[in-house]
Design a protein around this motif. Structure first.
Motif, PDB file in Angstrom:
ATOM      1  N   VAL A  43       0.871  -1.179   0.000  1.00 35.31           N
ATOM      2  CA  VAL A  43       0.000   0.000   0.000  1.00 35.31           C
ATOM      3  C   VAL A  43       0.903   1.222   0.000  1.00 35.31           C
ATOM      4  O   VAL A  43       2.038   1.174   0.493  1.00 35.31           O
ATOM      5  N   GLU A  44       0.402   2.291  -0.558  1.00 38.28           N
ATOM      6  CA  GLU A  44       1.186   3.513  -0.580  1.00 38.28           C
ATOM      7  C   GLU A  44       0.817   4.345   0.645  1.00 38.28           C
ATOM      8  O   GLU A  44      -0.355   4.663   0.855  1.00 38.28           O
ATOM      9  N   LEU A  45       1.801   4.645   1.443  1.00 43.32           N
ATOM     10  CA  LEU A  45       1.567   5.452   2.636  1.00 43.32           C
ATOM     11  C   LEU A  45       2.188   6.828   2.432  1.00 43.32           C
ATOM     12  O   LEU A  45       3.144   6.989   1.672  1.00 43.32           O
ATOM     13  N   THR A  46       1.626   7.812   3.128  1.00 48.19           N
ATOM     14  CA  THR A  46       2.109   9.186   3.012  1.00 48.19           C
ATOM     15  C   THR A  46       2.540   9.688   4.385  1.00 48.19           C
ATOM     16  O   THR A  46       1.869   9.430   5.378  1.00 48.19           O
ATOM     17  N   ALA A  47       3.669  10.343   4.434  1.00 45.84           N
ATOM     18  CA  ALA A  47       4.145  10.918   5.694  1.00 45.84           C
ATOM     19  C   ALA A  47       4.698  12.312   5.432  1.00 45.84           C
ATOM     20  O   ALA A  47       5.290  12.569   4.380  1.00 45.84           O
ATOM     21  N   HIS A  48       4.459  13.210   6.369  1.00 44.40           N
ATOM     22  CA  HIS A  48       4.985  14.569   6.255  1.00 44.40           C
ATOM     23  C   HIS A  48       6.243  14.654   7.110  1.00 44.40           C
ATOM     24  O   HIS A  48       6.161  14.651   8.333  1.00 44.40           O
ATOM     25  N   VAL A  49       7.367  14.669   6.474  1.00 46.80           N
ATOM     26  CA  VAL A  49       8.633  14.600   7.214  1.00 46.80           C
ATOM     27  C   VAL A  49       9.413  15.904   7.102  1.00 46.80           C
ATOM     28  O   VAL A  49       9.345  16.591   6.079  1.00 46.80           O
ATOM     29  N   PRO A  50      10.147  16.243   8.170  1.00 38.90           N
ATOM     30  CA  PRO A  50      10.963  17.454   8.118  1.00 38.90           C
ATOM     31  C   PRO A  50      12.207  17.240   7.264  1.00 38.90           C
ATOM     32  O   PRO A  50      12.859  16.206   7.375  1.00 38.90           O
ATOM     33  N   VAL A  51      12.492  18.205   6.416  1.00 41.85           N
ATOM     34  CA  VAL A  51      13.695  18.132   5.583  1.00 41.85           C
ATOM     35  C   VAL A  51      14.573  19.329   5.935  1.00 41.85           C
ATOM     36  O   VAL A  51      14.114  20.463   5.944  1.00 41.85           O
ATOM     37  N   TRP A  52      15.809  19.032   6.286  1.00 38.50           N
ATOM     38  CA  TRP A  52      16.767  20.054   6.680  1.00 38.50           C
ATOM     39  C   TRP A  52      17.596  20.444   5.459  1.00 38.50           C
ATOM     40  O   TRP A  52      18.136  19.572   4.789  1.00 38.50           O
ATOM     41  N   SER A  53      17.688  21.755   5.182  1.00 32.23           N
ATOM     42  CA  SER A  53      18.499  22.217   4.057  1.00 32.23           C
ATOM     43  C   SER A  53      19.529  23.218   4.537  1.00 32.23           C
ATOM     44  O   SER A  53      19.205  24.190   5.228  1.00 32.23           O
ATOM     45  N   CYS A  54      20.761  22.966   4.156  1.00 28.74           N
ATOM     46  CA  CYS A  54      21.867  23.839   4.541  1.00 28.74           C
ATOM     47  C   CYS A  54      21.691  25.184   3.808  1.00 28.74           C
ATOM     48  O   CYS A  54      21.485  25.210   2.590  1.00 28.74           O
TER      49      CYS A  54
END
Ligand SMILES: [Zn+2]
Length: 187
Positions: A43-54
Motif C-alpha cells: 500500500v502507498e503510505l504518506t508521511a509529512h517529514v521534516p527536511v533540513w536544508s543547509c
C-alpha cells in the motif's frame, strides 16, 4: 492514507552540514510517499517529514525525526499503537522497561523493540496495551495485584510443602472399589 504527527520539531538543535560544515539550516515539511507491505500487497503510505536544508550549500536531508514519522504512518495504517504511545503508557506507570515487563508478562526485549520502533507489536499485545491505557490506572493496579499474588504463590510453594488433601472413603465405596473390574466393550 495520511498521517500527521503531533510532535513538534526542535529547530534549535545544533547541526553541522556534512557537506560544507555550515551550521544554519532551514526546515521544511515534505510530503513523502512510500510503499509498505508484502510484495504484491503493498500500500502507498504518506508521511509529512521534516527536511533540513543547509543555507550555505543547499544540501538537504531527513533525519531520525523523519524515520519516526514514517514508522508512525505504518502504525496508523496497521491500526496499532505507535512507539511513542507505548512509551507514554509505560512512563505513566513510572516503571522501568524491566519492571513493566514483569508487570505485564511481556518480554523486556520486546518492549525495547516496540518503543524504538524496531518491531511492531502483534495484535494481541497491541489490544492488551490499549486496555491498559483505556482503564488506566485501574488496569495497572489490577496487574500489580495479580503479580503480587503470583510472587506470593511462588514464595509459598518454594518455602513450604504443598498442602496434601486426604479423602476419607466410606467402607462401602472401599469395598466397591475392590470389586471394580474393567469390562471389555464389545461393539
Ligand atoms: Zn552545507
Amino acid at each position: 492514507m495520511e498521517y500527521t504527527p503531533s510532535n513538534q520539531l526542535n529547530s534549535t538543535d545544533s547541526r553541522e552540514c556534512i557537506e560544507c560544515g555550515h551550521n544554519e539550516f532551514t526546515v521544511t515539511t515534505e510530503t513523502q510517499t512510500f510503499l509498505y507491505g508484502d510484495t504484491g500487497k503493498e500500500v502507498e503510505l504518506t508521511a509529512h517529514v521534516p527536511v533540513w536544508s543547509c543555507t550555505n550549500c543547499g544540501f538537504s536531508y531527513t533525519d531520525e525525526a523523519g524515520e519516526i514519522i514514517r514508522h508512525e504512518a505504518v502504525c496508523a495504517h496497521l491500526g496499532v499503537l505507535t512507539p511513542a504511545q507505548i512509551k507514554e503508557l509505560r512512563k505513566r506507570t513510572k516503571l522501568s522497561q524491566a519492571d513493566f515487563a514483569k508487570l505485564t508478562g511481556f518480554g523486556e526485549a520486546s518492549i525495547k523493540r516496540w518503543e524504538t520502533g524496531a518491531l511492531v507489536q502483534n495484535t494481541s499485545a497491541d489490544r492488551f496495551m490499549r486496555l491498559l491505557l483505556h482503564f488506566y490506572p485501574h488496569s495497572i493496579q489490577a496487574l500489580q495485584a495479580a503479580s503480587q499474588n503470583l510472587t506470593a504463590r511462588d514464595t509459598s510453594l518454594s518455602q513450604t510443602k504443598r498442602p496434601r488433601f486426604r479423602t476419607s472413603l466410606s467402607q462401602e465405596s472401599l469395598s466397591a472399589s475392590h470389586h471394580f473390574q474393567l469390562r471389555q466393550v464389545i461393539n
